[in-house]
Design an enzyme around this catalytic site. Structure first.
Site, PDB file in Angstrom:
ATOM      1  N   CYS A 126      -6.505   2.313   4.434  1.00  0.00           N
ATOM      2  CA  CYS A 126      -7.021   1.970   3.344  1.00  0.00           C
ATOM      3  C   CYS A 126      -7.109   0.295   3.161  1.00  0.00           C
ATOM      4  CB  CYS A 126      -6.313   2.585   2.106  1.00  0.00           C
ATOM      5  SG  CYS A 126      -4.432   2.463   2.487  1.00  0.00           S
ATOM      6  N   ARG A 228       4.629  -3.258  -1.129  1.00  0.00           N
ATOM      7  CA  ARG A 228       4.655  -2.203  -2.059  1.00  0.00           C
ATOM      8  C   ARG A 228       4.760  -2.888  -3.545  1.00  0.00           C
ATOM      9  NH1 ARG A 228       1.408   1.736  -0.684  1.00  0.00           N
ATOM     10  NH2 ARG A 228       2.909   2.080   1.182  1.00  0.00           N
ATOM     11  N   HIS A 235      -5.228  -1.632  -4.171  1.00  0.00           N
ATOM     12  CA  HIS A 235      -4.446  -2.423  -3.141  1.00  0.00           C
ATOM     13  C   HIS A 235      -5.262  -3.925  -3.267  1.00  0.00           C
ATOM     14  CE1 HIS A 235      -2.585   0.976  -1.779  1.00  0.00           C
ATOM     15  NE2 HIS A 235      -2.960   0.845  -0.367  1.00  0.00           N
ATOM     16  N   ASN A 308      -7.783   2.020  -3.280  1.00  0.00           N
ATOM     17  CA  ASN A 308      -7.454   2.684  -2.345  1.00  0.00           C
ATOM     18  C   ASN A 308      -7.594   4.113  -1.918  1.00  0.00           C
ATOM     19  OD1 ASN A 308      -5.199   2.415  -4.114  1.00  0.00           O
ATOM     20  ND2 ASN A 308      -4.189   3.824  -2.708  1.00  0.00           N
TER      21      ASN A 308
END
Length: 330
Positions: A126, A228, A235, A308
């Site tokens: 992704c 993260r 994202h 994503n």
């Protein structure tokens, strides 16, 4: 056009069904596939219910295309069986991406590498997809020398259990299972996927290797740090790009604005820039904060955001299928 969606009950699989419907892909027969424990259950597509079948039954049904989003081990085991039956597989896992015999495709960038002989086609990571959507056209014009990317990745990249963890932490529910080694709410984890060689995570290694294969260019250097963050969808990437050739900012904006699938949002005077909140549910890749790196020549800073689950996974896979159909490759 008979289409199998393998992993149809998962987070990405559900989005794949949604994207197939939204883009009006020419599905004459849908074959939803999932693990043995889900066989017999129902999934919805275009207001109708379809019964989930096993891998064996899906192969026997001879779909034209099978879109996989069921994990690497499943793809390694079953994608070759589908391919041997003459079914074209588009695989969303990491299983085949760096296999030298398999194509790794972002349609806007390199779909022209596809042929009828490609029976297992890899969908990139992704974070890689949104990165190469920007690197591709700029590499053609200015020739990449070095890329430094830092990601800010949403919890949906880990899956439903990660979303449950975040929401549980927000609500104060301690009973929700943890999929991260630490809490994600009010936190940022410099730890996407597992740690591998040289203390990089697998996510970082994917980001460093996949763009070179997609662009067909291994002459530039690329390094990555993947983080993260407590965002539910979308994202983000901070990217520093050093070129071999000089550039003008207006020309960079023009090149990117003319790239199919890329939307330039770059008006800082009016606080207009890409954000994951804005990208959620959209198929485009958004780019902004386009500016020179003042610390060295021929170097650009920019910010890239995409959903994503859509362009980073489901939409890209469906776009590959659309290209195959449009060019009579299936």
């Amino acid at each position: 056009m008979k289409v199998a969606v393998v992993g149809s009950t998962g987070m990405v699989g559900q989005v794949m069904l949604k994207v197939l419907e939204e883009r009006n892909f020419p599905v004459t027969e849908l074959i939803p596939v999932a693990s043995e424990r889900s066989v017999g259950k129902k999934v919805k597509y275009k207001q109708k219910e379809f019964t989930i079948v096993s891998m064996k039954d899906a192969i026997a049904a001879k779909p034209d295309i099978a879109i996989f989003s069921a994990g690497g081990s499943t793809s390694l085991e079953f994608a070759p069986l589908f391919a041997e039956a003459g079914i074209t597989v588009i695989d969303n896992s990491s299983a085949w991406r760096m296999d030298p015999g398999k194509k790794l495709v972002v349609p806007e960038i390199n779909a022209d590498v596809l042929t009828k002989e490609d029976k297992i086609i890899a969908n990139p990571n992704c974070s890689t997809i949104q990165l190469v959507m920007v690197l591709g056209p700029l590499n053609k014009k200015y020739d990449l020398k070095r890329v430094i990317v830092s990601t800010y990745q949403s919890v949906t990249g880990t899956g439903k259990a990660a979303v449950d963890q975040l929401n549980g932490e927000i609500s104060g529910d301690d009973s929700v299972a943890k999929v991260y080694p630490y809490q994600i709410f009010k936190n940022a984890l410099p730890h996407c996927d597992v740690f591998a060689e040289d203390d990089y995570t697998k996510e970082e290694i994917k980001l460093m290797k996949e763009p070179k294969k997609i662009l067909g260019d291994d002459t530039f250097n690329l390094t990555a740090t993947a983080v993260r963050v407590p965002v539910q969808g979308g994202h983000s990437e901070s990217v520093n790009i050093e070129f071999e050739n000089e550039f003008e900012l207006d020309e960079v904006r023009k090149i990117l604005s003319e790239t199919p699938g890329v939307v330039v949002m770059d008006d800082v005077k009016n606080n207009h820039y890409p954000m994951p909140l804005y990208s959620e549910g959209k198929d485009e890749v958004f780019v902004g904060r386009i500016r020179r790196d003042l610390s060295q020549p021929k170097t650009l800073n920019l910010w890239i955001v995409a959903d994503n689950l859509r362009k980073g996974a489901a939409t890209n896979a469906v776009q590959i299928a659309e290209y195959l159909v449009a060019n009579n490759l299936v």
